[in-house]
Motif scaffolding. Structure first.
Motif, PDB file in Angstrom:
ATOM      1  N   GLN A 104       0.872  -1.176   0.000  1.00  0.00           N
ATOM      2  CA  GLN A 104       0.000   0.000   0.000  1.00  0.00           C
ATOM      3  C   GLN A 104       0.907   1.223   0.000  1.00  0.00           C
ATOM      4  N   LEU A 105       0.432   2.277  -0.641  1.00  0.00           N
ATOM      5  CA  LEU A 105       1.272   3.471  -0.776  1.00  0.00           C
ATOM      6  C   LEU A 105       0.539   4.671  -0.183  1.00  0.00           C
ATOM      7  N   VAL A 106       1.284   5.489   0.585  1.00  0.00           N
ATOM      8  CA  VAL A 106       0.708   6.709   1.158  1.00  0.00           C
ATOM      9  C   VAL A 106       1.458   7.909   0.602  1.00  0.00           C
ATOM     10  N   LEU A 107       0.734   8.804  -0.040  1.00  0.00           N
ATOM     11  CA  LEU A 107       1.350  10.025  -0.559  1.00  0.00           C
ATOM     12  C   LEU A 107       1.198  11.124   0.498  1.00  0.00           C
ATOM     13  N   ALA A 108       2.315  11.457   1.124  1.00  0.00           N
ATOM     14  CA  ALA A 108       2.334  12.533   2.135  1.00  0.00           C
ATOM     15  C   ALA A 108       3.399  13.528   1.688  1.00  0.00           C
ATOM     16  N   SER A 109       3.293  13.885   0.422  1.00  0.00           N
ATOM     17  CA  SER A 109       4.389  14.638  -0.225  1.00  0.00           C
ATOM     18  C   SER A 109       4.228  16.152  -0.118  1.00  0.00           C
ATOM     19  N   GLY A 110       3.226  16.622   0.626  1.00  0.00           N
ATOM     20  CA  GLY A 110       3.165  18.038   0.982  1.00  0.00           C
ATOM     21  C   GLY A 110       2.797  18.975  -0.162  1.00  0.00           C
ATOM     22  N   ALA A 111       3.203  20.224   0.003  1.00  0.00           N
ATOM     23  CA  ALA A 111       2.894  21.277  -0.978  1.00  0.00           C
ATOM     24  C   ALA A 111       4.186  21.974  -1.372  1.00  0.00           C
ATOM     25  N   GLN A 112       4.136  22.672  -2.461  1.00  0.00           N
ATOM     26  CA  GLN A 112       5.293  23.426  -2.952  1.00  0.00           C
ATOM     27  C   GLN A 112       4.977  24.915  -2.913  1.00  0.00           C
ATOM     28  N   PRO A 113       5.960  25.748  -2.566  1.00  0.00           N
ATOM     29  CA  PRO A 113       5.712  27.189  -2.625  1.00  0.00           C
ATOM     30  C   PRO A 113       5.394  27.616  -4.057  1.00  0.00           C
ATOM     31  N   ILE A 114       4.405  28.503  -4.176  1.00  0.00           N
ATOM     32  CA  ILE A 114       4.085  29.055  -5.497  1.00  0.00           C
ATOM     33  C   ILE A 114       5.218  30.014  -5.872  1.00  0.00           C
ATOM     34  N   ARG A 115       5.674  29.918  -7.092  1.00  0.00           N
ATOM     35  CA  ARG A 115       6.750  30.826  -7.535  1.00  0.00           C
ATOM     36  C   ARG A 115       6.213  31.705  -8.646  1.00  0.00           C
ATOM     37  N   VAL A 116       6.456  33.009  -8.543  1.00  0.00           N
ATOM     38  CA  VAL A 116       6.048  33.900  -9.634  1.00  0.00           C
ATOM     39  C   VAL A 116       7.313  34.324 -10.368  1.00  0.00           C
ATOM     40  N   PRO A 117       7.207  34.485 -11.695  1.00  0.00           N
ATOM     41  CA  PRO A 117       8.405  34.901 -12.424  1.00  0.00           C
ATOM     42  C   PRO A 117       8.815  36.317 -12.017  1.00  0.00           C
ATOM     43  N   LEU A 118      10.067  36.490 -11.631  1.00  0.00           N
ATOM     44  CA  LEU A 118      10.584  37.804 -11.245  1.00  0.00           C
ATOM     45  C   LEU A 118      11.727  38.166 -12.179  1.00  0.00           C
ATOM     46  N   GLN A 119      11.829  39.447 -12.461  1.00  0.00           N
ATOM     47  CA  GLN A 119      12.963  39.899 -13.273  1.00  0.00           C
ATOM     48  C   GLN A 119      14.127  40.265 -12.352  1.00  0.00           C
ATOM     49  N   GLY A 120      15.288  40.495 -12.973  1.00  0.00           N
ATOM     50  CA  GLY A 120      16.420  41.002 -12.208  1.00  0.00           C
ATOM     51  C   GLY A 120      17.519  39.978 -12.021  1.00  0.00           C
TER      52      GLY A 120
END
Ligand SMILES: Cc1cc2nc3c(=O)[nH]c(=O)nc-3n(C[C@H](O)[C@H](O)[C@H](O)COP(=O)(O)OP(=O)(O)OC[C@H]3O[C@@H](n4cnc5c(N)ncnc54)[C@H](O)[C@@H]3O)c2cc1C
Length: 415
Positions: A104-120
């Motif tokens: 049996q498999l449990v996915l407890a892989s969480g969330a990722q921060p949202i990234r917005v494209p930034l210049q510079g």
């Protein structure tokens, strides 16, 4: 016998293992393997956003090291191992350390921060903080040794046989910094409070008009803004960070220059991104599992594939919402452990208020269920209730001393 495999050693992964071991203490009868691309150390993620004021280092935030967790829970831990692909037909994981079969498999892989494209030319220096590893980087940038002329002179004296005490050097470790936080949500506000309390200068940039706008009634949000302003937080509303560059002038060497969408400029030493998290659905989606805002599960926390379950920040529960908080994880871990141990148990979520760690104005909020129509109404000083179209109370928010009245408000919701 193939093991139960859990992907992730965050609160969700370790909690389901702990609950499972209570029910199935014999590792020979119930082998469990955990796979994580992190270290596997156990820590309370909420403590990341109140660690600076308490002077805590990343190492001090680890409550139980990975090895000890693995020994106590009698599990095989594959740390620093990334799951690359899930084959639900063969019941196998393809990982950076090879192929692994599962019962049996449990996915407890969480969330990722949202990234917005930034210049510079310094855009890559913007830091999210959603793990202990992220926090360690952020911490390093804030308390790194300042190479001041005075220190260099002392270092040189030291090299010539003179003695400089470590406390003298350590006193230079915590020079105060200018920090810009992108996002005035829960994580942004908690860090803002923690960092000003630790003596740093903090500016928050947000496209909205008030802090925690998605979670709090307007008046509570205004009170939080006033309290954080009094503590020293500066706000930049109605705009976003567009570009992050290395500062040009020699007096600002090593610093950053931010360009905001309203045309103004902000200097910074460190930029923290707290613009939100998105459930990590990449692996599940590639394996053909049904996903929307998260990995969709039913009340038994089973995904659309047989023998595959999900919980925590990665999951979208049967009522259609993600619940990226500690209390839902505890409820889900208990129910899932029972199901995995052979006693199918639907998860039942109680009323789960979230405490917001802003000591300038402590808050507790139990938001209404997703999609509930209605409005916030102030009941008393520091107490708001969300009342639906039928006049029923569906949520509450408490501020300041009224946070002590959490139990009474929970009872009202359950009537
Ligand atoms: C700063 C901060 C403060 C917070 N404060 C509060 C609070 O006060 N109250 C509250 O209720 N909630 C709070 N939260 C939310 C709460 O901490 C989270 O909901 C919870 O920790 C999520 O746990 P998780 O195990 O689902 O995910 P995570 O902790 O993100 O764990 C995910 C795990 O999966 C592993 N992983 C992912 N993909 C792979 C892969 N492909 N291969 C191998 N391993 C993989 C990662 O290495 C990690 O071990 C806060 C969150 C943050 C960021």
């Amino acid at each position: 016998m193939q093991p139960i495999v859990v992907i992730g050693t965050g609160l969700a992964g370790w909690s389901v293992v702990r609950e499972l071991r209570k029910r199935a203490p014999d590792p020979a009868a119930m082998p469990i393997t955990l796979v994580t691309h992190g270290s596997g150390d156990f820590y309370a993620k909420p403590s990341l956003s109140n660690a600076f004021a308490q002077g805590k280092t990343p190492t001090q935030l680890v409550s139980t090291p990975a090895e000890k967790m693995a020994t106590t829970q009698q599990v095989q831990l594959l740390a620093h191992t990334r799951v690359l692909r899930i084959d639900t037909t063969a019941q196998q994981l393809h990982t950076s350390a090879g192929v692994l079969g599962y019962r049996q498999l449990v996915l407890a892989s969480g969330a990722q921060p949202i990234r917005v494209p930034l210049q510079g030319d310094a855009a890559a220096q913007v830091l999210p903080v959603n793990s202990l590893e992220d926090f360690a980087l952020f911490h390093q940038q804030l308390v790194e040794f300042q190479k001041e002329p005075e220190n260099e002179a002392k270092a040189s004296a030291n090299a010539h046989g003179c003695c400089v005490s470590s406390s003298e050097n350590n006193s230079k470790l915590s020079a105060k910094k200018q920090i810009v936080i992108m996002g005035a949500g829960l994580i942004g506000c908690e860090f803002a409070n923690d960092l000003v309390q630790a003596g740093h200068r903090v500016s928050v940039v947000d496209p909205g008009t008030r802090p925690l706008a998605a979670l709090l009634p307007e008046e509570a949000s205004r009170q939080l803004q006033i309290a954080l302003s009094a503590a020293g937080v500066q706000w930049h509303w109605g705009c976003t960070v567009q570009a992050v560059n290395h500062a040009q002038s020699s007096t600002d060497a090593g610093r950053l220059a931010l360009q905001l969408s309203n045309g103004s400029q902000l200097p910074a030493d460190v930029v923290l991104s707290a613009i939100g998290l998105r459930a990590d659905i990449g692996l599940a989606q590639a394996a053909g599992l049904r996903c929307e805002r998260g990995i969709c599960v039913d009340t038994l926390l089973q995904t659309s594939a047989a023998h595959v379950y999900a919980l925590g920040d990665a999951a979208q529960y049967a009522h259609g919402a993600t619940l990226p908080y500690v209390m839902p994880i505890m409820a889900a871990a208990k129910a899932l452990a029972a199901t995995l141990a052979g006693q199918p148990t639907p998860v039942v979520f109680p009323v789960m208020p979230v405490g917001i760690k802003t000591p300038a104005l402590p808050l507790v909020v139990a938001p209404p269920p997703l999609g509930t129509l209605g409005q916030w109404q102030q009941a008393e000083a520091g107490i708001w209730r969300f009342v639906d179209a039928q006049g029923q109370v569906r949520g509450f928010a408490l501020a300041g001393p009224s946070t002590a009245r959490r139990a009474e408000q929970i009872k009202m919701l359950q009537i």
